[in-house]
Design an enzyme around this catalytic site. Structure first.
Site, PDB file in Angstrom:
ATOM      1  N   LEU A  91       2.466   9.294  -6.024  1.00  0.00           N
ATOM      2  CA  LEU A  91       2.818  10.118  -7.183  1.00  0.00           C
ATOM      3  C   LEU A  91       2.576   9.370  -8.488  1.00  0.00           C
ATOM      4  O   LEU A  91       2.438   9.996  -9.537  1.00  0.00           O
ATOM      5  CB  LEU A  91       4.283  10.552  -7.092  1.00  0.00           C
ATOM      6  CG  LEU A  91       4.622  11.514  -5.934  1.00  0.00           C
ATOM      7  CD1 LEU A  91       6.127  11.737  -5.859  1.00  0.00           C
ATOM      8  CD2 LEU A  91       3.892  12.839  -6.095  1.00  0.00           C
ATOM      9  N   HIS A 132       5.096   2.265   2.452  1.00  0.00           N
ATOM     10  CA  HIS A 132       4.584   2.528   1.103  1.00  0.00           C
ATOM     11  C   HIS A 132       5.709   2.365   0.070  1.00  0.00           C
ATOM     12  O   HIS A 132       5.521   1.722  -0.971  1.00  0.00           O
ATOM     13  CB  HIS A 132       3.990   3.940   1.072  1.00  0.00           C
ATOM     14  CG  HIS A 132       3.464   4.376  -0.253  1.00  0.00           C
ATOM     15  ND1 HIS A 132       2.114   4.544  -0.503  1.00  0.00           N
ATOM     16  CD2 HIS A 132       4.096   4.699  -1.410  1.00  0.00           C
ATOM     17  CE1 HIS A 132       1.954   4.929  -1.760  1.00  0.00           C
ATOM     18  NE2 HIS A 132       3.142   5.036  -2.336  1.00  0.00           N
ATOM     19  N   GLU A 133       6.885   2.949   0.372  1.00  0.00           N
ATOM     20  CA  GLU A 133       7.995   2.892  -0.602  1.00  0.00           C
ATOM     21  C   GLU A 133       8.543   1.471  -0.738  1.00  0.00           C
ATOM     22  O   GLU A 133       8.882   1.031  -1.837  1.00  0.00           O
ATOM     23  CB  GLU A 133       9.118   3.854  -0.211  1.00  0.00           C
ATOM     24  CG  GLU A 133       8.733   5.317  -0.101  1.00  0.00           C
ATOM     25  CD  GLU A 133       7.896   5.840  -1.236  1.00  0.00           C
ATOM     26  OE1 GLU A 133       7.990   5.325  -2.366  1.00  0.00           O
ATOM     27  OE2 GLU A 133       7.096   6.760  -0.990  1.00  0.00           O
TER      28      GLU A 133
END
Ligand SMILES: [Zn+2]
Length: 160
Positions: A91, A132-133
């Site tokens: 994002l 990923h986070e």
């Protein structure tokens, strides 16, 4: 419902290491609520606090599977096995995807919003989203570790 502004590359906050949460204050509850709202509104499958400019080790993940929304504070990967190579978006980096090599299965542990330790066994796409986070918490973006990066239309791709 409160939406936060998602910061984009090349904002320096995305490249910094986030700090552990040491106190579960009402502010952390509000942060978790807002992060989930912001993630769903952006149609993402995960969001890390640095992506809204907050350098705390807090993530939310919902890949649309049976786990539903997972909120995790101070996440740590305890165990990692196997390998998967697949497409990823972010994002904070609209318009780009990349093929990223990740572990296939992970065991991740952290705190819930009440301070209870819990563990998630994650495989496949959920494992990818967690990795990923957690990378975000360490100031690492997928574009830095991808084997290839390519442009995609903004619509129709999952983003973290
Ligand atoms: Zn991301």
């Amino acid at each position: 419902m409160a939406l936060r502004i998602i910061v984009h590359e090349p904002d320096p906050v995305l490249h910094q290491v986030a700090k552990e949460v040491t106190k579960l204050t009402p502010n952390i509850h509000k942060l978790l609520n807002d992060m989930a709202d912001t993630m769903y509104h952006a149609e993402g499958v995960g969001l890390a606090a640095p992506q809204i400019g907050i350098l705390k080790r807090v993530i939310v993940v919902d890949v649309g599977d049976e786990h539903g929304l997972i909120e995790m504070i101070n996440p740590v990967i305890l165990k990692a096995e196997g390998e998967q190579l697949g497409p990823e978006g972010c994002l904070s980096i609209p318009g780009l995807n990349g093929d990223v090599r990740r572990h296939q299965h992970i065991t991740v542990q952290g705190l819930d919003r009440h301070g209870n330790t819990f563990t998630v066994e994650a495989s496949d796409f959920l494992a990818r989203a967690f990795q990923h986070e957690i990378d975000h918490l360490n100031g690492i973006l997928f574009t830095e570790i991808a084997e290839s990066v390519y442009e995609v239309p903004r619509e129709g791709r999952k983003a973290e």
